[in-house]
Design an enzyme around this catalytic site. Structure first.
Site, PDB file in Angstrom:
ATOM      1  N   LYS A  18      17.599 -30.147  35.896  1.00 52.23           N
ATOM      2  CA  LYS A  18      18.031 -31.118  36.140  1.00 52.23           C
ATOM      3  C   LYS A  18      19.209 -31.399  37.044  1.00 52.23           C
ATOM      4  O   LYS A  18      19.455 -32.025  37.942  1.00 52.23           O
ATOM      5  CB  LYS A  18      18.317 -32.061  34.888  1.00 52.23           C
ATOM      6  CG  LYS A  18      19.030 -33.366  34.943  1.00 52.23           C
ATOM      7  CD  LYS A  18      19.625 -34.072  33.415  1.00 52.23           C
ATOM      8  CE  LYS A  18      20.192 -35.313  33.799  1.00 52.23           C
ATOM      9  NZ  LYS A  18      20.464 -36.164  32.531  1.00 52.23           N
ATOM     10  N   LYS A  70      29.649 -22.221  27.962  1.00 50.46           N
ATOM     11  CA  LYS A  70      29.516 -21.959  29.400  1.00 50.46           C
ATOM     12  C   LYS A  70      30.778 -21.638  29.983  1.00 50.46           C
ATOM     13  O   LYS A  70      30.827 -20.706  30.891  1.00 50.46           O
ATOM     14  CB  LYS A  70      28.946 -23.072  29.881  1.00 50.46           C
ATOM     15  CG  LYS A  70      27.415 -23.354  29.322  1.00 50.46           C
ATOM     16  CD  LYS A  70      27.002 -24.823  30.220  1.00 50.46           C
ATOM     17  CE  LYS A  70      25.652 -25.516  29.861  1.00 50.46           C
ATOM     18  NZ  LYS A  70      25.319 -26.466  30.360  1.00 50.46           N
ATOM     19  N   GLU A 125      20.709 -31.150  19.626  1.00 46.97           N
ATOM     20  CA  GLU A 125      21.442 -31.373  20.935  1.00 46.97           C
ATOM     21  C   GLU A 125      21.848 -32.813  20.647  1.00 46.97           C
ATOM     22  O   GLU A 125      22.885 -33.173  21.191  1.00 46.97           O
ATOM     23  CB  GLU A 125      21.003 -30.781  22.190  1.00 46.97           C
ATOM     24  CG  GLU A 125      21.978 -30.500  23.035  1.00 46.97           C
ATOM     25  CD  GLU A 125      21.098 -29.858  24.258  1.00 46.97           C
ATOM     26  OE1 GLU A 125      20.432 -30.562  24.960  1.00 46.97           O
ATOM     27  OE2 GLU A 125      21.586 -28.668  24.665  1.00 46.97           O
ATOM     28  N   HIS A 150       3.470 -16.618   4.802  1.00 45.49           N
ATOM     29  CA  HIS A 150       3.545 -15.170   4.816  1.00 45.49           C
ATOM     30  C   HIS A 150       4.795 -14.840   5.032  1.00 45.49           C
ATOM     31  O   HIS A 150       5.017 -13.494   4.914  1.00 45.49           O
ATOM     32  CB  HIS A 150       2.479 -14.559   5.455  1.00 45.49           C
ATOM     33  CG  HIS A 150       1.150 -14.856   4.995  1.00 45.49           C
ATOM     34  ND1 HIS A 150       0.268 -14.625   3.822  1.00 45.49           N
ATOM     35  CD2 HIS A 150       0.242 -16.026   5.189  1.00 45.49           C
ATOM     36  CE1 HIS A 150      -0.607 -15.316   3.602  1.00 45.49           C
ATOM     37  NE2 HIS A 150      -0.873 -16.122   4.494  1.00 45.49           N
ATOM     38  N   GLY A 210      17.955 -33.979  29.755  1.00 48.33           N
ATOM     39  CA  GLY A 210      17.181 -32.971  29.890  1.00 48.33           C
ATOM     40  C   GLY A 210      16.269 -32.729  28.711  1.00 48.33           C
ATOM     41  O   GLY A 210      14.987 -32.221  29.086  1.00 48.33           O
ATOM     42  N   ARG A 211      16.677 -33.019  27.379  1.00 49.37           N
ATOM     43  CA  ARG A 211      15.655 -32.623  26.324  1.00 49.37           C
ATOM     44  C   ARG A 211      14.481 -33.718  26.246  1.00 49.37           C
ATOM     45  O   ARG A 211      13.688 -34.035  25.351  1.00 49.37           O
ATOM     46  CB  ARG A 211      16.334 -32.557  24.952  1.00 49.37           C
ATOM     47  CG  ARG A 211      17.388 -33.451  24.723  1.00 49.37           C
ATOM     48  CD  ARG A 211      18.414 -33.184  23.619  1.00 49.37           C
ATOM     49  NE  ARG A 211      19.294 -34.317  23.476  1.00 49.37           N
ATOM     50  CZ  ARG A 211      20.674 -34.080  24.136  1.00 49.37           C
ATOM     51  NH1 ARG A 211      20.914 -33.314  25.224  1.00 49.37           N
ATOM     52  NH2 ARG A 211      21.377 -35.112  23.831  1.00 49.37           N
TER      53      ARG A 211
HETATM   54  O1  F6P Z   1      23.282 -26.811  28.329  1.00 49.99           O
HETATM   55  C1  F6P Z   1      22.564 -27.567  27.666  1.00 49.99           C
HETATM   56  C2  F6P Z   1      21.577 -28.149  28.759  1.00 49.99           C
HETATM   57  O2  F6P Z   1      22.243 -29.067  29.782  1.00 49.99           O
HETATM   58  C3  F6P Z   1      20.394 -28.976  28.093  1.00 49.99           C
HETATM   59  O3  F6P Z   1      20.723 -30.365  27.691  1.00 49.99           O
HETATM   60  C4  F6P Z   1      19.451 -28.638  29.093  1.00 49.99           C
HETATM   61  O4  F6P Z   1      18.114 -29.178  28.621  1.00 49.99           O
HETATM   62  C5  F6P Z   1      19.656 -27.401  29.739  1.00 49.99           C
HETATM   63  O5  F6P Z   1      21.094 -27.108  29.425  1.00 49.99           O
HETATM   64  C6  F6P Z   1      19.158 -27.243  30.957  1.00 49.99           C
HETATM   65  O6  F6P Z   1      19.667 -28.016  31.982  1.00 49.99           O
HETATM   66  P1  F6P Z   1      19.376 -28.127  33.467  1.00 49.99           P
HETATM   67  O7  F6P Z   1      17.782 -28.857  33.258  1.00 49.99           O
HETATM   68  O8  F6P Z   1      20.442 -29.145  34.040  1.00 49.99           O
HETATM   69  O9  F6P Z   1      19.209 -26.954  34.346  1.00 49.99           O
END
Ligand code: F6P
Length: 534
Positions: A196, A500, A340, A371, A254-255
């Site tokens: 994204k 990060k 998240e 199992h 993103g999610r």
């Molecule tokens: O670090 C978390 C995050 O921002 C998620 O929310 C997202 O899905 C993932 O990293 C990847 O982000 P991008 O699609 O911007 O690479």
């Protein structure tokens, strides 16, 4: 007394009853909901009419439906990032206008979908070729939502997969890309850089590695690269021409992004027609969420069951247990979706939460989990509410006997977790095995199952693209409802940033280029160990 207090009081009143004793006529019909051919059964929980009424009141009090309408209308409900939340627009195939800042986003979304379809058709038919001929393999490079969504859905819909082979690389660990590229032919491989933001270090690093790998054999590697991103300019800087960049708006988290260009690898695998069916499924769940009464509203009910178990009953975790090997990645997908989104300590206004945030979500497919960790679910001291998912029918016509065993196992688990086995029953069992006296007593205690462990079951005829679309949208809206009730902003993720930042700062230290001075004792010791071991 607040509604929360009343719910806690209710929980204290009802927790010593047995769940089984609640089944005194018609319970399953009352404590279940249908959406088309999807059936959600939450009758194997402690929830009764009074509890449900209180939970519905809690949702009404939080104005869940008002917030829902605001989300669908494109209002900037992601307040900390000043963004609308419109993953729902990606599946709005009918194209009814959706306005953000007075501008209809649908023409752009539909035009991009059209371009994706054209591109996929060209790749799948061999019109678009790599340097060595038709594309045989697609490598999606992304992480988090840019990986989990396409990877989970591509495996889930394997019976519909008739396009090039799909591979997914996410981890910064070079082992991931090295193992994936090994054995692939660069001349017939298409690489999708899915990000994204187009800044995520894992994705950008892996994308460069893939480009270098391709450049060893292919004259123009960029010609076999595609980008999916909301940062179109950055994709261009990477060298990917505009006609192979598929963009989306920052109103897609993103999610929540599998429905749009991030789903390109899925579309390449199953074809545009099946992909549209997947979108249709999501849109059908949207319509259900928007139009159904509260008492039959599946996402609302699923959310309220979750709130009852986690925030009221205090069960710390939630297991997602798909009885479907192809839904192997679903627990991880729901983990990101829930944790998240709702793993926050403050409300939208920055005030401390008054109740626990979202739960820990985990799980793996049945029957494998049986199992491995079901021992704890049945006899451990922590109660783990289990969410089973299963199709009445499998995709393998010659293996229906195996699917019957799968079904029987799934139903057996929810029955066993509810009924348990009393000490009396355990004693009888041990007596039948020939134990007597103190040994019988000792053995019996090991064979007691407390029971009264709540479960829900989501059942559907078959896992089709449409059904998968409905299931994912169901869980998305569930997370949304939970967030609204808790007062959380479910659409930001500031909690991932600190790690990060520190990783960037630590990189020169592990390379030995900068001093560890100023770091804590543990970090200094670990860096020292790394440098001496290199
Ligand atoms: O670090 C978390 C995050 O921002 C998620 O929310 C997202 O899905 C993932 O990293 C990847 O982000 P991008 O699609 O911007 O690479």
């Amino acid at each position: 007394m607040t509604l929360w207090d009343r719910l806690e009081e209710r929980q204290a009143q009802v927790s010593d009853r047995s769940i089984l004793s609640l089944f005194n006529g018609g319970r399953a019909g009352v404590f279940s909901a249908r959406m088309g051919d999807l059936l959600f059964d939450y009758s194997k929980t402690y929830i009764d009419v009074e509890t449900l009424d209180l939970l519905l009141e809690l949702a009404a009090d939080a104005d869940v439906f008002g917030r829902r309408d605001a989300m669908f209308a494109g209002e900037k409900i992601n307040e900390t990032e000043g963004r609308a939340v419109l993953h729902t627009a990606l599946r709005n195939l009918k194209g009814a206008p959706v306005l953000v800042d007075g501008i209809d986003v649908m023409p752009d979304i539909l035009a991009t979908l059209e371009r994706m379809q054209e591109f996929c058709t060209q790749v799948r038919s061999g019109v678009f070729q790599g340097q060595g001929g038709a594309i045989t393999d697609v490598v999606n490079i992304g992480i988090g939502g840019s990986d989990l969504g396409p990877q989970m859905t591509t495996l889930a819909l394997a019976p519909y997969h008739d396009g090039p082979r799909a591979h997914f690389v996410s981890n910064i660990d070079g082992a991931h890309i090295a193992d994936t590229l090994k054995g692939l032919n660069p001349e017939t491989t298409l690489v999708i850089v899915a990000s994204k933001t187009f800044t995520t270090i894992e994705t950008m690093t892996n994308a460069k590695t893939a480009r270098d790998w391709m450049a060893q054999t292919v004259a123009d590697p960029a010609a076999q690269f595609v980008a999916v991103s909301s940062a179109i300019g950055k994709a261009a800087e990477f060298g990917i021409p505009a006609d192979r960049v598929f963009g989306f708006g920052d109103y897609v988290g993103g999610r929540y992004s599998v429905w749009g260009p991030i789903g390109l690898s899925l579309m390449l695998a199953i074809g545009p027609g099946n992909f549209r069916e997947f979108l249709h499924g999501g849109a059908e769940m949207d319509a259900h969420f928007c139009k159904s009464d509260a008492a039959q509203n599946m996402p609302l009910l699923l959310a309220l069951v979750g709130i009852w178990h986690h925030q009221i009953c205090g069960y710390k975790t939630r297991a997602v247990l798909p009885y479907d090997q192809r839904l192997m990645h679903l627990p991880a997908y729901f983990q990101q979706l829930e944790m998240e989104s709702n793993g926050k300590s403050v409300t939208m206004d920055g005030q401390p939460l008054t109740h626990p945030s979202g739960p820990v979500v985990w799980g793996k497919p049945g029957t494998n989990g049986q199992h491995a960790f079901y021992q704890l679910i049945h006899q451990g001291t922590d109660v783990v509410p289990c969410e089973f998912l299963i199709a009445a029918k499998g995709h393998e016509p010659d293996l229906t006997h195996q699917h019957d065993l799968l079904l029987a196992n799934c139903l057996a688990q929810s029955e066993a977790l509810m009924k348990g086995r009393s000490l009396e029953e355990a004693r009888d069992l041990m007596a039948a095995k020939g134990f007597t006296g103190a040994e019988l007593e000792r053995q019996a205690r090991h064979h007691v199952f407390p029971g009264n462990r709540p479960t829900t079951t989501l059942i559907y005829p078959k896992l089709t693209p449409n059904t998968l679309g409905r299931i994912i949208a169901l869980y998305e809206h569930r997370v949304f409802v939970e967030g609204v009730v808790l007062g959380i902003n479910s659409f930001d993720q500031w909690g991932v940033e600190l790690g990060k930042e520190l990783a960037v700062a630590l990189t020169p230290l592990v390379k030995g280029e900068e001093s560890v001075e100023g770091k804590d004792g543990s970090t200094r010791m670990l860096v020292d160990y790394i440098l001496k071991s290199k």
